[in-house]
Design a protein around this motif. Structure first.
Motif, short mmCIF file in Angstrom:
data_model
loop_
_atom_site.label_atom_id
_atom_site.label_comp_id
_atom_site.label_asym_id
_atom_site.label_seq_id
_atom_site.Cartn_x
_atom_site.Cartn_y
_atom_site.Cartn_z
N HIS A 29 14.29 -1.86 19.92
CA HIS A 29 15.36 -1.64 18.95
C HIS A 29 14.98 -0.45 18.08
CE1 HIS A 29 17.17 -5.43 19.94
NE2 HIS A 29 16.06 -6.08 19.65
N ALA A 30 15.67 0.66 18.29
CA ALA A 30 15.33 1.87 17.55
C ALA A 30 15.48 1.70 16.04
CB ALA A 30 16.20 3.03 18.04
N ASP A 31 16.51 0.97 15.64
CA ASP A 31 16.77 0.87 14.20
C ASP A 31 15.67 0.10 13.49
OD1 ASP A 31 17.61 -1.24 15.69
OD2 ASP A 31 19.31 -1.75 14.42
N ARG A 32 15.14 -0.91 14.18
CA ARG A 32 14.07 -1.68 13.53
C ARG A 32 12.83 -0.84 13.33
NH1 ARG A 32 13.72 -7.32 16.64
NH2 ARG A 32 11.66 -7.25 15.69
N ILE A 33 12.46 -0.09 14.35
CA ILE A 33 11.25 0.72 14.23
C ILE A 33 11.48 1.86 13.24
CG2 ILE A 33 9.57 2.14 15.48
CD1 ILE A 33 9.40 -0.82 16.13
N ALA A 34 12.69 2.39 13.22
CA ALA A 34 12.99 3.46 12.27
C ALA A 34 12.80 2.95 10.84
CB ALA A 34 14.42 3.97 12.46
N GLY A 35 13.29 1.76 10.57
CA GLY A 35 13.14 1.17 9.24
C GLY A 35 11.68 1.01 8.86
N ARG A 36 10.90 0.61 9.83
CA ARG A 36 9.47 0.43 9.55
C ARG A 36 8.78 1.74 9.28
NH1 ARG A 36 7.30 -4.36 13.25
NH2 ARG A 36 5.28 -3.47 12.84
N ILE A 37 9.09 2.73 10.10
CA ILE A 37 8.44 4.02 9.94
C ILE A 37 8.71 4.55 8.53
CG2 ILE A 37 8.49 6.44 10.68
CD1 ILE A 37 8.90 5.46 13.52
N LEU A 38 9.92 4.32 8.05
CA LEU A 38 10.27 4.83 6.74
C LEU A 38 9.83 3.89 5.62
CD1 LEU A 38 13.76 6.31 7.51
CD2 LEU A 38 11.57 7.49 7.29
N GLY A 39 9.16 2.81 5.99
CA GLY A 39 8.65 1.91 4.96
C GLY A 39 9.75 1.13 4.28
N MET A 40 10.86 0.96 4.98
CA MET A 40 11.95 0.21 4.37
C MET A 40 11.93 -1.23 4.82
SD MET A 40 14.98 2.96 4.22
CE MET A 40 15.27 2.93 5.95
N MET B 212 0.83 -1.20 0.00
CA MET B 212 0.00 0.00 0.00
C MET B 212 0.87 1.25 0.00
SD MET B 212 -3.20 1.00 2.33
CE MET B 212 -2.42 0.46 3.85
N PHE B 213 1.93 1.19 0.78
CA PHE B 213 2.77 2.37 0.88
C PHE B 213 3.99 2.23 -0.01
CE2 PHE B 213 0.74 1.84 5.00
CZ PHE B 213 0.05 3.04 5.06
N GLU B 214 4.31 3.30 -0.65
CA GLU B 214 5.54 3.32 -1.39
C GLU B 214 6.67 3.50 -0.40
OE1 GLU B 214 6.49 5.83 -5.18
OE2 GLU B 214 4.64 6.49 -4.23
N SER B 215 7.76 2.86 -0.61
CA SER B 215 8.83 3.06 0.35
C SER B 215 9.46 4.42 0.11
CB SER B 215 9.87 1.97 0.25
OG SER B 215 10.82 2.33 -0.72
N LEU B 216 10.06 4.91 1.17
CA LEU B 216 10.65 6.24 1.08
C LEU B 216 11.74 6.28 0.02
CD1 LEU B 216 10.72 9.07 2.21
CD2 LEU B 216 12.38 8.28 3.89
N SER B 217 12.52 5.21 -0.06
CA SER B 217 13.60 5.19 -1.06
C SER B 217 13.04 5.38 -2.46
CB SER B 217 14.35 3.87 -1.02
OG SER B 217 14.58 3.47 0.28
N ASP B 218 11.93 4.68 -2.74
CA ASP B 218 11.31 4.81 -4.05
C ASP B 218 10.88 6.23 -4.32
OD1 ASP B 218 11.64 2.25 -4.49
OD2 ASP B 218 9.51 1.68 -4.42
N ARG B 219 10.22 6.77 -3.32
CA ARG B 219 9.72 8.12 -3.48
C ARG B 219 10.82 9.10 -3.72
NH1 ARG B 219 5.55 8.68 1.32
NH2 ARG B 219 3.75 8.00 0.18
N LEU B 220 11.88 8.93 -2.93
CA LEU B 220 12.96 9.89 -3.06
C LEU B 220 13.68 9.73 -4.38
CD1 LEU B 220 14.41 10.21 0.50
CD2 LEU B 220 13.03 11.81 -0.78
#
Ligand SMILES: Nc1nc2c(ncn2[C@@H]2O[C@H](COP(=O)(O)OP(=O)(O)OP(=O)(O)O)[C@@H](O)[C@H]2O)c(=O)[nH]1
Ligand SMILES: [Mg+2]
Lengths: 490, 303
Positions: free
Chosen positions: A288-299, A1-9
């Motif tokens: 784990h901050a890095d795991r949640i960060a990855g999720r928030i950014l859709g990665m 459903m969500f485009e990942s941030l990398s794609d968008r950028l």
């Protein structure tokens, strides 16, 4: 459903390639995409705004303007900043129980956020890891059978609970809990409070009173990872009125992007200590901050993927398959178990959503017209074969194929397609095995089941998963190597 | 207190934030691009999600752009737009007498308010003179059965239950059998909370439905997905997956008595076209109300 941030950028920066350097305006443009990604992930708007301001400054000042791949660079800056904000001092640390037992841990939060289950999990954790004598007490006299729920969990967990006295109010129970803990020499006492909305003044006062009575060493705000913009109000209210000392994020095993964590963390200024990852009593881990960060950014959250795979794949199946693969001999029964494992993992959709660089893959999948129902159809075809046919597909001639097709409710050409793809797959398997042996790798990755071939997917580099895991997993591009998850590596 | 008053009280704090924002932006001001963007922000804070918020704001652009507007006008116009978007999905649950017992299967992720909503529904139908039965289909969570039994007692409705750990589908089957024998009007089936991305749990749900159909091929007559108003954009994934797995026929939005606004329902209404049957506005037996788009939209904007 969500485009990942990398794609968008990469989309946002496409127009800019060849320009040499990026202007401040360009960065701001890209940051609009970041803002959108954060909002779709439920990062509270005020928090998202200040986050964007900070990262914009960093991005403008930093190497972005000289970078070859500005999109990737921005993603990295954003990701690192997010990890820094979500993490920081105290993140993922164990409870601080003070020197004078009994230590008191007060659990608070909205209705249905997972307080009682989390209480049980933390109690078990302290009991098993630190050999603490733990008492749990529910002061929830509002929700029907809430006290009984905790009592039942206590029995399951082998943790004592305060006997329930019918008709007693929350403050009285709290007092009795502390007395009991002191008299009976408990090391830790958990006080599980009723869920409440933050504008229910009577209930908020009740919570304050309980807190005054028990004088907690820790007050944990238990919040659902699915929470939306309301995270700000919740964190503000509980933070101010109860002096929250830490946060527990629950239902991280769901597929919410978890942006609420950022608001909770920012608004309370308190660390996220744990995250709940399942309904069982041992399903809790340090945050784990890095795991949640990855999720928030859709990665994607690759760790979750691997864990889920480990949980789903039957070890024996995986090992059996690994052996077969190593020997270069594989039959349709093996394929069947692989198909089933894929189905169990929530089908392709579920799996994909957890992977990094997902946008691109989804496009490839769409192009290849991969249909999740295919898994089911292929399963049916194999199931319509006799054991002998599965073992030696060579014996399948026209009449047998007709029978199988009828049995599976498909056309003969579907059976043919499956067999052809199986052939290709076994061929690849043999080749891979040769390569694997040359490189001395342990567990090679099996190829995709028939029909799952991925046009345009990078071939070549075949990352490995921990032994035992790899065998059951389909080959997917972008899987991490043993070195861990690097969302920016390519 | 009327449901509207309750809802309004619940939304008051949010609305404060929302409306003080709107007020500061729009008191006698020209509706320009910057003003629209701020408006969009305010809708995002109500959980509409960035896309739906942009759309609602764009509607306003079409009708009011460049005009001098007052704060009240803007709020009225926005509320009207949102109410219009929601109107098609405000379809209450109709207990068709021809379907007897009318089977309502209540599903959703953990902690959204399934059991509580069943307690409230049992009470409402009982009071309306219907014969109601409840099936304690959450055979997993600790004390889930006891929780539901208390709700059953409150409403004066029999609860069909087995011990924790029993097979949920088997329980549902027996409950429907009993409801048929008793010639009950309504059977409400509770289920364990489950995250929609866990396929084994979703399979269990499908099994419950399969088994019910053996007794009555037309059942369940309503599959009610309970959404928590506190939930943000993940509600999309919940509706999508539960619909795929269980043929959801209606939504209920709970916990609207808190500070959460449940704005995601605006986007859901557009995307899925599923009727919103009910809203939950508290933990009491009577805190269940029909979904009224106008009141919902107006409360959202503090009107
Ligand atoms: N404030 C408020 N609380 C509610 C509402 N509906 C349910 N709750 C509360 O939310 C919590 C969870 O409700 P339950 O009915 O147990 O939810 P559930 O979906 O059955 O939960 P599980 O079976 O554990 O998945 C309880 O504390 C309820 O009292 C509502 O409309 N408003
Ligand atoms: Mg329940």
């Amino acid at each position: 459903m969500f485009e990942s941030l990398s794609d968008r950028l990469s989309g946002a920066f496409k127009k800019l390639t060849g320009k040499g350097a990026l202007s401040e305006g360009d960065v701001r443009e890209a940051m609009r995409e970041v803002r959108l990604a954060l909002l779709e992930a439920d990062v509270a708007l005020p928090v998202a705004k200040s986050f964007i301001d900070r990262t914009t400054e960093k991005a403008i000042g930093a190497a972005v303007l000289r970078s070859i791949s500005p999109g990737q660079q921005v993603v990295k800056i954003v990701h690192d900043e997010l990890v820094a904000m979500l993490g920081g001092a105290g993140a993922g640390t164990e409870l601080s129980l003070g020197a004078n037992p009994p230590a008191v841990v007060l659990m608070c939060g909205l209705q249905g956020s997972g307080k009682t289950t989390t209480t049980g999990k933390l109690a078990v954790r302290l009991k098993l890891r630190e050999r603490k004598r733990v008492l749990m007490a529910s002061v929830d006299v509002h929700r029907p059978a809430a006290q009984q729920q905790l009592a039942t969990l206590g029995l399951q967990a082998g943790v004592d609970t305060l006997p329930v006295v019918f008709g007693e109010l929350a403050p009285a129970i709290a007092r009795r809990a502390i007395d009991t803990a002191k008299r009976q020499g408990y090391d830790v006492v958990f006080i599980d409070t009723a869920g409440r909305t933050t504008i229910d003044e009577a209930m908020m006062r009740e919570a304050e009173e309980v807190s005054r009575i028990v004088r907690p060493n820790e007050t944990l705000l238990v919040a659902d990872a699915m929470t939306g913009q309301d995270a700000v109000s919740v964190a503000e209210a509980f933070g101010q009125r109860l002096g929250v000392t830490g946060i527990v994020l629950t239902r991280v095993d769901g597929d919410a992007r978890g942006g609420a964590a950022l608001a909770m963390r920012t608004v309370t200024g308190k660390p996220i200590r744990f995250m709940g990852t399942g309904e069982k009593l041992d399903a809790i881990e340090p945050f784990h901050a890095d795991r949640i960060a990855g999720r928030i950014l859709g990665m994607g959250d690759i760790v979750s993927l691997v864990e889920r795979a480990a949980e789903t794949i039957e070890q024996e199946d995986a090992e059996r398959l690994a052996k077969k693969l190593a020997s270069g001999r594989m039959d349709l029964t093996d394929l069947l178990s692989q198909l089933r494992q894929m189905k169990k993992m929530g089908g392709l959709g579920g799996l994909m959503g957890m992977l990094p660089q997902i946008g691109a893959m989804k496009k490839q999948m769409a192009e290849a017209k991969i249909d999740e129902k295919l898994l089911g159809r292929q399963e049916a075809i194999i199931l319509s074969m006799t054991p002998k046919e599965r073992e030696k597909p060579d014996i399948l001639k026209a009449s047998r194929k007709r029978r199988i097709a009828a049995g599976a409710g498909v056309e003969v050409q579907d059976v043919n397609r499956l067999l052809k793809q199986f052939d290709q797959m076994s061929g690849m398997m043999k080749q891979m095995n040769k390569m694997g042996r040359k490189k001395g790798k342990k567990g090679g990755m099996p190829a995709l089941p028939p029909g799952m071939g991925m046009p345009g997917a990078q071939s070549g580099a075949q990352p490995t998963l921990p032994p035992g895991l790899g065998a059951g997993l389909p080959r997917l591009p972008g899987m991490p190597g043993k070195g861990g998850f690097n969302p920016f590596g390519r | 207190m009327s449901w509207f008053a309750k809802l309004k009280q619940g939304l008051a704090r949010t609305s404060d934030r929302l409306t003080s924002g709107v007020a500061s932006v729009f008191t006698g001001r020209r509706l320009d691009a910057a003003a629209l963007e701020e408006l969009e922000d305010l809708l995002i804070m109500a959980d509409l999600g960035p896309a739906a918020a942009a759309e609602v704001a764009q509607n306003l652009r079409r009708t009011k752009f460049g005009k001098d507007v007052t704060e009240l006008e803007i709020r009225e116009a926005l509320a009207a737009d949102i109410a219009k978007m929601l109107a098609p999905v405000a379809v209450p649950l109709d207990i068709a007498a021809a379907r007897r017992p009318f089977v309502v299967l209540v599903i959703g992720v953990n902690g959204t308010g399934k059991t509580t909503t069943i307690g409230k529904l049992a009470n409402a139908y009982k009071r309306a003179g219907k014969s109601v039965m409840i099936a304690a289909g959450d055979t997993f969570r600790a004390a889930a059965v006891e929780q539901l039994q208390i709700w059953g007692q409150r409403a004066g409705v029999p609860v069909i239950a087995k011990a924790t750990g029993a097979d949920a589908a088997g329980l549902a089957f027996e409950a429907l059998e009993q409801a048929q024998q008793a010639n009950a009007d309504i059977l409400l089936i509770d289920t364990a909370g489950r995250l929609h991305n866990k396929s084994n749990l979703m399979d269990e749900l499908k099994k419950i439905i399969r088994v019910i159909k053996k007794l009555d091929p037309s059942a369940p007559h309503e599959t009610l997905l309970i959404l928590d108003a506190t939930t943000g954009q993940n509600a999309h994934a919940q509706v999508k997956t539960f619909s795929e797995m269980a043929d959801v026929t209606g939504l209920a939005l709970t916990k609207l008595d808190g500070t959460a606004k449940g704005g995601v329902i605006v986007a859901l209404a557009k995307a899925y076209d599923l009727p919103v049957r009910l809203v939950g506005v508290g933990e009491g037996q009577d805190d269940l109300q029909p979904f009224e788009p106008e009141a919902f939209a107006r409360s959202l904007l503090g009107l």
